[in-house]
Design a protein around this motif. Structure first.
Motif, PDB file in Angstrom:
ATOM      1  N   GLY A 277       0.760  -1.167   0.002  1.00 19.68           N
ATOM      2  CA  GLY A 277       0.007  -0.129  -0.014  1.00 19.68           C
ATOM      3  C   GLY A 277       0.918   1.333  -0.048  1.00 19.68           C
ATOM      4  N   TYR A 278       2.088   1.247   0.388  1.00 22.35           N
ATOM      5  CA  TYR A 278       2.780   2.198   0.497  1.00 22.35           C
ATOM      6  C   TYR A 278       3.781   2.429  -0.781  1.00 22.35           C
ATOM      7  N   GLN A 279       3.795   1.600  -1.633  1.00 23.75           N
ATOM      8  CA  GLN A 279       4.780   1.551  -2.925  1.00 23.75           C
ATOM      9  C   GLN A 279       4.640   2.501  -3.734  1.00 23.75           C
TER      10      GLN A 279
ATOM     11  N   HIS B 219      11.513  -5.600  -4.762  1.00 18.73           N
ATOM     12  CA  HIS B 219      11.511  -4.106  -4.747  1.00 18.73           C
ATOM     13  C   HIS B 219      10.718  -3.488  -3.530  1.00 18.73           C
ATOM     14  N   CYS B 220      10.477  -4.195  -2.511  1.00 20.76           N
ATOM     15  CA  CYS B 220       9.865  -3.547  -1.540  1.00 20.76           C
ATOM     16  C   CYS B 220      10.591  -3.864  -0.212  1.00 20.76           C
TER      17      CYS B 220
ATOM     18  N   THR C  14      18.391 -13.476  -7.398  1.00 19.75           N
ATOM     19  CA  THR C  14      19.773 -12.915  -8.050  1.00 19.75           C
ATOM     20  C   THR C  14      19.614 -11.875  -9.238  1.00 19.75           C
ATOM     21  N   SER C  15      18.339 -11.976  -9.463  1.00 15.38           N
ATOM     22  CA  SER C  15      17.869 -10.877 -10.566  1.00 15.38           C
ATOM     23  C   SER C  15      16.426 -10.639 -10.385  1.00 15.38           C
ATOM     24  N   ASP C  16      15.977  -9.800 -10.963  1.00 14.48           N
ATOM     25  CA  ASP C  16      14.522  -9.359 -11.206  1.00 14.48           C
ATOM     26  C   ASP C  16      13.923 -10.329 -12.090  1.00 14.48           C
TER      27      ASP C  16
ATOM     28  N   GLN D 288      23.198  -6.225  -6.365  1.00 15.27           N
ATOM     29  CA  GLN D 288      23.906  -5.292  -5.309  1.00 15.27           C
ATOM     30  C   GLN D 288      22.809  -4.539  -4.739  1.00 15.27           C
ATOM     31  N   GLY D 289      21.824  -3.928  -5.558  1.00 18.05           N
ATOM     32  CA  GLY D 289      20.883  -3.163  -4.776  1.00 18.05           C
ATOM     33  C   GLY D 289      20.110  -3.752  -3.773  1.00 18.05           C
TER      34      GLY D 289
END
Length: 808
Positions: free
Chosen positions: A23-25, A80-81, A99-101, A135-136
């Motif tokens: 809800g806050y994204q 992402h969250c 390891t990746s999106d 790394q992100g």
């Protein structure tokens, strides 16, 4: 198969927490997730009624989707969250490492389920950056850990504070039973409905006449759309206790939308004279992070980036030594590391220049609201106990004191109208129970001739009850502890004159600390000094006790001259002006001074005055107080709020002659446009009934609770009653009609411009034949139908005394 089943069940179990997080994204993140769904599922999203329902619909979709797709969806959410480490660990345990999106894979699978035309239409959305590096993920991991660590520490801290606050509290605090009358700041003064004190079971339902949509619970204030809320309540209404209760409930996930709840008290902040940065305010005067500067920076960054996940509570604005700066005078730029005067810091939060989007709740006594009104979204006023709540509290207080004592004390409390009325204020309910406990435990007789008649006499009994706990106590108690009571009175008065309720350890002699803490008159509090060092201070058991001891000092100390007494004796008003919204610190000092001037208190005062001339000195002081009251009673230019305060003063003296002079100097009591509570009506009833002569009561545009109408018959000598513009509903009209049966001498009724419908009008009409002196009735600007007019005319035919009727 077990792993595939686990991923779906885990998503189902964690749906609500994930919904809070999503809800806050940002819209961009949610848009990515939505586009993974097939076209029919996205159509259902469009039809969802709210943002949260769309998120829940999406989570429901993936919880029933192919397990591999569900797993990849959760991997994407983790990527992402920001989320608590507990939740993230659980999700990763069933989805595997990221390891990746996983977005490109999910997008391709979703596209395979779509129609060809839709694939062409939405193909551009699949051209996303597939090079989001792992790394992100690693960069945000330490910050999440720090924030979660601090959140856990805040939970422990708030629970510890709750346990300390609850020491000595008898009745379980139930937020769902703590009611608030809510209004928006566009309304200058509150005009709550006359049925404002109904219990939930008594409330009208649906569209039934008399509904009270502006009554909410304290807990709901944190879930409302308002970002800045001001909660008003009299001293002793339970504001501080309820704020700590909100903190305790937050630790139990009662407000999951807030990642952090921060509770600060103005009594602590008053010790800070120099400017503070937001960082210092939060981490020096609330809770320092255990992880040092690294955790401090991470938590502050989280707060600044996610203000909508933060709830700030400031308790006791009335104790603040200054007033907030007007928002127009603030510097537009804000640096969380730059020190600001405390008033500017608070004002910046109120005006949303600091932490825009955070939820802010401020508590205050009603008199100091003016300089805050323009900065808040809504204003709520705490509603006190009703008779059922008083009975429950008293029964719990006496639960372990023996059945005989319990039954005797509770029955006397409920039967004594004056004591019962006092108990509508929660703190006074506790004090009255302590008072009765002391009286009965001391061997009082069945008739109880010593049962207190005034608030001042209740506090005298309370003081004696506390003194009886001390070693070496003997009767008379005040005389045996004269030196200590004198020192406490002097300390209390010094605090009141300096608007101070917290005393540093060096301000109170050690011997006095030892005596007063053992007696329960002083409580120890932990303090944080300006430099961040920790210390201890002391407060009186309650502000009202500090005021009572201050009044005792005024009435027994020759340090207070007659000129000083005259200067301290002022009637309080409930109206404040914007030019001087901060009034004097005390609420009840003048009431206790008047109460100590009553004949029943004479012997107590003598115990505290030394010397051969003690009797003459005390009599002279009592005569001075009565003289000051008499001049006020004869005044004809008092405003409504001051008339109410004068009634309280006269009631405390129990002087019938003063009541006659007050009633005789005016044709009516004009009490317009103020909020009246049962205690106010009780004081009014004492004055009117003691005077023994008729008078009019004008309650134009006043707000009052239903319990007030129960007290109205005690007035006994009402000539006319005006209740215009009072939001009187049909429920209130029915109760008022029953009350008027005990006022046969009334000659005029005016209920114009209210919220009455046919039902309420009929309730009023039914009382006409029972009022033999009634000559005039006004019911203009109400919801009367032609049928109601016929009913009114019919009732008039059986009421020959009525000479005039006005209705629309």
């Amino acid at each position: 198969m077990e792993a595939e089943e686990d991923v779906q069940s885990v998503l189902t179990q964690e749906t609500h927490e994930l919904a809070d997080i999503l809800g806050y994204q940002d819209d961009a993140v949610l848009s990515k997730l939505y586009k993974v769904m097939d076209s029919r599922a996205r159509e259902r999203l469009v039809r969802a009624a709210s943002h949260r329902e769309r998120i829940l619909e999406m989570l429901g979709y993936f919880s029933t989707a192919d397990p591999a797709m569900c797993r990849q969806f959760l991997q994407m959410v983790c990527m992402h969250c920001d989320m608590p480490m507990r939740l993230e660990s659980r999700l990763m345990s069933v989805t595997g490492s990221v390891t990746s999106d996983p977005w490109p894979t999910l997008a391709r699978e979703a596209l395979s389920l779509c129609d060809p035309e839709e694939v062409i239409e939405n193909n551009s959305h699949t051209l996303v950056d597939e090079s989001i590096a792992s790394q992100g993920w690693c960069v945000k991991r330490p910050r999440i850990d720090h924030v979660e660590s601090y959140k856990a520490a805040v939970r422990r801290f708030l629970l510890q504070r709750w346990e300390r606050v609850m020491q000595g509290v008898v009745k379980e605090v139930r937020l769902e039973e703590a009611w608030v009358s809510l209004r928006h700041r566009t309304h200058v003064r509150p005009r709550e409905r006359a049925d404002g004190a109904l219990s939930p079971s008594e409330l009208p339902q649906g569209d039934e006449e008399g509904t009270v949509e502006d009554r909410v619970t304290v807990h709901s204030l944190l879930g409302s759309e308002a970002q800045v809320t001001l909660l008003l309540g009299q001293a002793g209404s339970g504001k501080t206790l309820l704020m700590h209760c909100l903190g305790q409930k937050w630790t139990q996930d009662a407000s999951p939308s807030f990642h952090l709840l921060i509770l600060l008290e103005f009594r602590q902040l008053n010790l800070v004279a120099r400017p503070l940065s937001l960082k210092e305010l939060l981490f020096r005067f609330f809770l320092p992070p255990e992880g040092g500067e690294e955790e401090c920076t991470a938590v502050l960054d989280f707060i600044l980036e996610n203000p909508e996940k933060i709830c700030l509570i400031f308790d006791g604005y009335d104790e603040f030594h200054t007033k907030i700066t007007h928002s127009g005078k603030l510097n537009s730029s804000f640096d969380p590391l730059c020190p600001l005067p405390m008033a500017e810091l608070i004002s910046g939060l109120c005006s949303r220049r600091i932490l825009p989007g955070c939820t802010l709740l401020i508590t205050c006594r009603p008199r100091d609201v003016t300089d805050l009104e323009s900065s808040v979204d809504c204003i709520g006023e705490l509603l006190g106990f009703n008779q059922r709540s008083v009975k429950e509290y008293a029964e719990q207080y006496f639960q372990d004191k023996g059945l005989n004592l319990k039954e005797k004390a509770v029955s006397h409390l409920l039967a004594n109208h004056h004591l019962l009325t006092m108990c509508y204020l929660p703190a006074l309910c506790h004090i009255c129970c302590v008072c009765l406990d002391h009286i009965f435990s001391s061997g009082g007789s069945e008739l109880l001739p010593q049962l207190p008649n005034t608030l001042t006499q209740v506090y005298l009994q309370i003081l004696c009850a506390f003194l009886s706990r001390c070693p070496g106590s003997s009767t008379p108690l005040l005389q045996s502890h004269r030196a200590e009571v004198t020192l406490l009175g002097r300390l209390a008065m010094r605090g009141l004159e300096g608007s101070k309720i917290v005393f540093l350890s060096e301000e109170v002699p050690p011997d006095l600390v030892d005596f007063a803490t053992k007696a329960g008159l002083l409580s120890q509090v932990d303090l944080t000094h300006e430099d961040g060092s920790k210390g201890q201070g002391y407060t009186f058991m309650h502000l009202t006790m500090q005021e009572f001891l201050g009044a005792l000092h005024i009435m027994t100390s020759d340090d207070i001259t007659e000129a000083q007494l005259r200067k301290k004796f002022n009637l309080k008003t409930r109206w404040t002006t914007k030019s001087n919204p901060k009034t004097v610190f005390t609420d009840s000092l003048h009431l206790y001074v008047c109460g100590l001037a009553a004949p029943a208190c004479f012997s107590y005062l003598l115990q505290l005055v030394r010397g051969d001339g003690a009797v003459a000195w005390v009599k002279k002081r009592l005569a001075l107080v009565r003289k000051l009251l008499r001049s006020l009673a004869m005044s004809t230019n008092l405003t409504g709020p001051k008339v109410v305060e004068l009634c309280h003063c006269v009631q405390e003296t129990q002087d019938a002659q003063l009541a006659r002079e007050m009633v005789g100097s005016r044709p009516s009591f004009e009490l317009r446009n103020i909020t009246l509570n049962p205690v106010d009506l009780d004081a009014l009833a004492f004055v009117v009934s003691s005077a023994g002569v008729g008078i009019g009561l004008d309650f134009g545009a006043c707000s009052m609770e239903l319990e007030c109408l129960d007290i109205l018959p005690s007035c006994q000598h009402i000539d006319f009653l005006m209740f215009i513009c009072g939001n009187l509903t049909d429920v209130g009209a029915a109760k008022l009609a029953r009350a008027l049966e005990s006022c046969p001498q009334i000659t005029e009724l005016n209920f114009s411009d209210n919220s009455l419908t046919d039902r309420g009008v009929r309730e009023i009409a039914d009382i006409f034949p029972k009022l033999p002196s009634l000559a005039s009735v006004s019911l203009g600007k109400n919801g009367c139908s032609l049928e109601s007019i016929y009913i009114l005319l019919e009732k008039i035919t059986s009421s020959p005394s009525i000479q005039g009727l006005y209705a629309e």
